[in-house]
Design a protein around this motif. Structure first.
Motif, PDB file in Angstrom:
ATOM      1  N   GLY A  42      56.015 124.806 -18.048  1.00  0.00           N
ATOM      2  CA  GLY A  42      56.262 124.923 -19.478  1.00  0.00           C
ATOM      3  C   GLY A  42      56.996 126.184 -19.884  1.00  0.00           C
ATOM      4  N   HIS A  43      57.153 127.126 -18.970  1.00  0.00           N
ATOM      5  CA  HIS A  43      57.855 128.374 -19.284  1.00  0.00           C
ATOM      6  C   HIS A  43      59.303 128.269 -18.808  1.00  0.00           C
ATOM      7  CE1 HIS A  43      54.505 130.888 -20.767  1.00  0.00           C
ATOM      8  NE2 HIS A  43      53.804 129.947 -20.150  1.00  0.00           N
ATOM      9  N   PRO A  44      60.199 129.060 -19.404  1.00  0.00           N
ATOM     10  CA  PRO A  44      61.625 128.947 -19.062  1.00  0.00           C
ATOM     11  C   PRO A  44      61.878 129.047 -17.557  1.00  0.00           C
ATOM     12  CG  PRO A  44      61.335 130.385 -20.948  1.00  0.00           C
ATOM     13  CD  PRO A  44      59.958 130.081 -20.426  1.00  0.00           C
ATOM     14  N   GLY A  45      62.709 128.142 -17.047  1.00  0.00           N
ATOM     15  CA  GLY A  45      63.071 128.145 -15.636  1.00  0.00           C
ATOM     16  C   GLY A  45      62.128 127.373 -14.738  1.00  0.00           C
ATOM     17  N   GLY A  46      61.060 126.821 -15.276  1.00  0.00           N
ATOM     18  CA  GLY A  46      60.055 126.164 -14.456  1.00  0.00           C
ATOM     19  C   GLY A  46      60.381 124.752 -14.040  1.00  0.00           C
ATOM     20  N   GLU A  47      61.495 124.227 -14.479  1.00  0.00           N
ATOM     21  CA  GLU A  47      61.789 122.824 -14.189  1.00  0.00           C
ATOM     22  C   GLU A  47      62.731 122.631 -12.998  1.00  0.00           C
ATOM     23  OE1 GLU A  47      64.723 124.556 -16.951  1.00  0.00           O
ATOM     24  OE2 GLU A  47      62.559 124.419 -16.977  1.00  0.00           O
ATOM     25  N   TYR A  48      63.120 123.682 -12.313  1.00  0.00           N
ATOM     26  CA  TYR A  48      64.076 123.547 -11.219  1.00  0.00           C
ATOM     27  C   TYR A  48      63.443 122.924  -9.985  1.00  0.00           C
ATOM     28  CZ  TYR A  48      66.827 126.672 -14.103  1.00  0.00           C
ATOM     29  OH  TYR A  48      67.510 127.225 -15.139  1.00  0.00           O
ATOM     30  N   SER A  49      64.273 122.426  -9.078  1.00  0.00           N
ATOM     31  CA  SER A  49      63.785 121.794  -7.857  1.00  0.00           C
ATOM     32  C   SER A  49      64.148 122.639  -6.642  1.00  0.00           C
ATOM     33  CB  SER A  49      64.410 120.408  -7.717  1.00  0.00           C
ATOM     34  OG  SER A  49      65.765 120.531  -7.352  1.00  0.00           O
ATOM     35  N   ASP A  50      63.790 122.128  -5.478  1.00  0.00           N
ATOM     36  CA  ASP A  50      64.072 122.882  -4.249  1.00  0.00           C
ATOM     37  C   ASP A  50      65.544 122.835  -3.861  1.00  0.00           C
ATOM     38  OD1 ASP A  50      64.013 120.205  -3.550  1.00  0.00           O
ATOM     39  OD2 ASP A  50      63.321 120.635  -1.522  1.00  0.00           O
ATOM     40  N   LEU A  51      66.359 122.160  -4.630  1.00  0.00           N
ATOM     41  CA  LEU A  51      67.802 122.131  -4.357  1.00  0.00           C
ATOM     42  C   LEU A  51      68.501 123.348  -4.948  1.00  0.00           C
ATOM     43  CD1 LEU A  51      68.418 118.354  -5.079  1.00  0.00           C
ATOM     44  CD2 LEU A  51      68.045 119.475  -2.869  1.00  0.00           C
ATOM     45  N   GLY A  52      67.756 124.211  -5.591  1.00  0.00           N
ATOM     46  CA  GLY A  52      68.333 125.398  -6.212  1.00  0.00           C
ATOM     47  C   GLY A  52      68.550 125.171  -7.686  1.00  0.00           C
ATOM     48  N   HIS A  53      69.155 126.125  -8.314  1.00  0.00           N
ATOM     49  CA  HIS A  53      69.360 126.085  -9.754  1.00  0.00           C
ATOM     50  C   HIS A  53      70.739 125.514 -10.064  1.00  0.00           C
ATOM     51  CE1 HIS A  53      65.763 128.473 -10.142  1.00  0.00           C
ATOM     52  NE2 HIS A  53      66.226 129.237  -9.179  1.00  0.00           N
ATOM     53  N   GLU A  54      70.769 124.599 -11.018  1.00  0.00           N
ATOM     54  CA  GLU A  54      72.046 123.992 -11.369  1.00  0.00           C
ATOM     55  C   GLU A  54      72.944 124.958 -12.126  1.00  0.00           C
ATOM     56  OE1 GLU A  54      71.256 120.453 -13.540  1.00  0.00           O
ATOM     57  OE2 GLU A  54      70.012 119.610 -11.965  1.00  0.00           O
ATOM     58  N   LEU A  55      72.371 125.799 -12.921  1.00  0.00           N
ATOM     59  CA  LEU A  55      73.145 126.724 -13.750  1.00  0.00           C
ATOM     60  C   LEU A  55      73.019 128.138 -13.214  1.00  0.00           C
ATOM     61  CD1 LEU A  55      71.943 125.376 -17.204  1.00  0.00           C
ATOM     62  CD2 LEU A  55      74.023 124.753 -15.987  1.00  0.00           C
ATOM     63  N   GLY A  56      74.035 128.937 -13.476  1.00  0.00           N
ATOM     64  CA  GLY A  56      73.950 130.345 -13.116  1.00  0.00           C
ATOM     65  C   GLY A  56      72.942 131.052 -14.001  1.00  0.00           C
ATOM     66  N   PRO A  57      72.552 132.248 -13.632  1.00  0.00           N
ATOM     67  CA  PRO A  57      71.591 132.979 -14.459  1.00  0.00           C
ATOM     68  C   PRO A  57      72.193 133.317 -15.824  1.00  0.00           C
ATOM     69  CG  PRO A  57      72.454 134.388 -12.717  1.00  0.00           C
ATOM     70  CD  PRO A  57      72.991 133.007 -12.472  1.00  0.00           C
ATOM     71  N   ALA A  62      66.212 137.360 -19.696  1.00  0.00           N
ATOM     72  CA  ALA A  62      65.507 136.212 -20.257  1.00  0.00           C
ATOM     73  C   ALA A  62      64.094 136.173 -19.672  1.00  0.00           C
ATOM     74  CB  ALA A  62      66.255 134.918 -19.935  1.00  0.00           C
ATOM     75  N   PRO A  63      63.064 136.400 -20.495  1.00  0.00           N
ATOM     76  CA  PRO A  63      61.695 136.469 -19.987  1.00  0.00           C
ATOM     77  C   PRO A  63      61.126 135.119 -19.589  1.00  0.00           C
ATOM     78  CG  PRO A  63      61.723 136.734 -22.371  1.00  0.00           C
ATOM     79  CD  PRO A  63      63.149 136.665 -21.926  1.00  0.00           C
ATOM     80  N   THR A  64      60.246 135.163 -18.587  1.00  0.00           N
ATOM     81  CA  THR A  64      59.477 133.989 -18.186  1.00  0.00           C
ATOM     82  C   THR A  64      58.164 134.473 -17.584  1.00  0.00           C
ATOM     83  OG1 THR A  64      59.595 131.835 -17.100  1.00  0.00           O
ATOM     84  CG2 THR A  64      60.421 133.731 -15.849  1.00  0.00           C
ATOM     85  N   LEU A  65      57.314 133.524 -17.191  1.00  0.00           N
ATOM     86  CA  LEU A  65      55.986 133.844 -16.655  1.00  0.00           C
ATOM     87  C   LEU A  65      55.841 133.284 -15.249  1.00  0.00           C
ATOM     88  CD1 LEU A  65      53.059 134.907 -17.078  1.00  0.00           C
ATOM     89  CD2 LEU A  65      52.512 132.641 -18.013  1.00  0.00           C
ATOM     90  N   LEU A  66      55.517 134.164 -14.300  1.00  0.00           N
ATOM     91  CA  LEU A  66      55.237 133.769 -12.923  1.00  0.00           C
ATOM     92  C   LEU A  66      53.726 133.694 -12.728  1.00  0.00           C
ATOM     93  CD1 LEU A  66      57.766 136.158 -11.187  1.00  0.00           C
ATOM     94  CD2 LEU A  66      57.924 133.675 -11.230  1.00  0.00           C
TER      95      LEU A  66
END
Length: 200
Positions: A42-57, A62-66
């Protein structure tokens, strides 16, 4: 003898590793994925898969929660730390049960990194503002007129007063920025007739 691999750091890299573990693409068992640092659901960036990130940073911080689970002698405990989707910055580790315990501190650390001085932003003072604000352009302009230049376009948070401890709300479709819930300041005591009599 080969040297051990360096630990992955940075929210985006950790999220990619998490999905690789979860999908069985590493020597680690998939059921251990919750033990690796990853972006909280539910936090920003949490929807990516093991194929890597589709978009550049993003071009700005940009804050998120680990988060990760940490086994203890009796049960698993959650650990939290703030992260940034634009760089490898990570905050200190906080422990707690979530829902405002440990996770709030980590989200605030991430906002200290991305938006230093966010504590001074004008707060939402009523619960009604939380639902009305996205549709009320006049109220939105009034509230955000006190934001530093450029912060709105970078996703600066909304600050909202809260009467009880609440978890900070991550961005979602209806609200594209974090809503950081801070304690409502105590009401000022009113001076009454007894106070005036004491002056004489």
């Amino acid at each position: 003898m080969t040297a051990p691999a360096a630990e992955t750091t940075g929210a985006r890299a950790r999220q990619t590793l998490y999905w690789r573990v979860r999908n069985g693409r590493t020597p680690q068992p998939p059921e251990s994925a919750h033990l690796t640092w990853h972006i909280r659901h539910g936090h920003p960036g949490g929807e990516y898969s093991d194929l890597g990130h589709e978009l550049g940073p993003p071009e700005h911080h940009a804050p998120t929660l680990l988060t990760r689970s940490q086994p203890t002698s009796r049960r698993e405990e959650e650990e939290f730390r703030g992260g940034c989707l634009a760089c490898d910055w990570e905050g200190p580790v906080h422990r707690g049960g979530g829902y405002g315990d440990g996770d709030n501190e980590a989200v605030e650390d991430a906002h200290d990194h991305a938006f230093p001085g966010w504590h001074t932003l004008p707060p939402l003072t009523t619960v009604e503002d939380r639902s009305v604000l996205p549709r009320d352009r006049g109220r939105w302009a009034q509230l955000t007129s006190g934001y530093p230049p450029g912060w709105l376009g970078q996703g600066a948070p909304l600050v909202a007063w809260s009467r009880r401890r609440e978890a900070h709300a991550p961005p979602h479709r209806g609200r594209p920025r974090y809503e950081l819930r801070v304690p409502r300041p105590p009401a000022r005591p009113r001076t009454g007739p007894a106070d005036q009599e004491a002056l004489f």
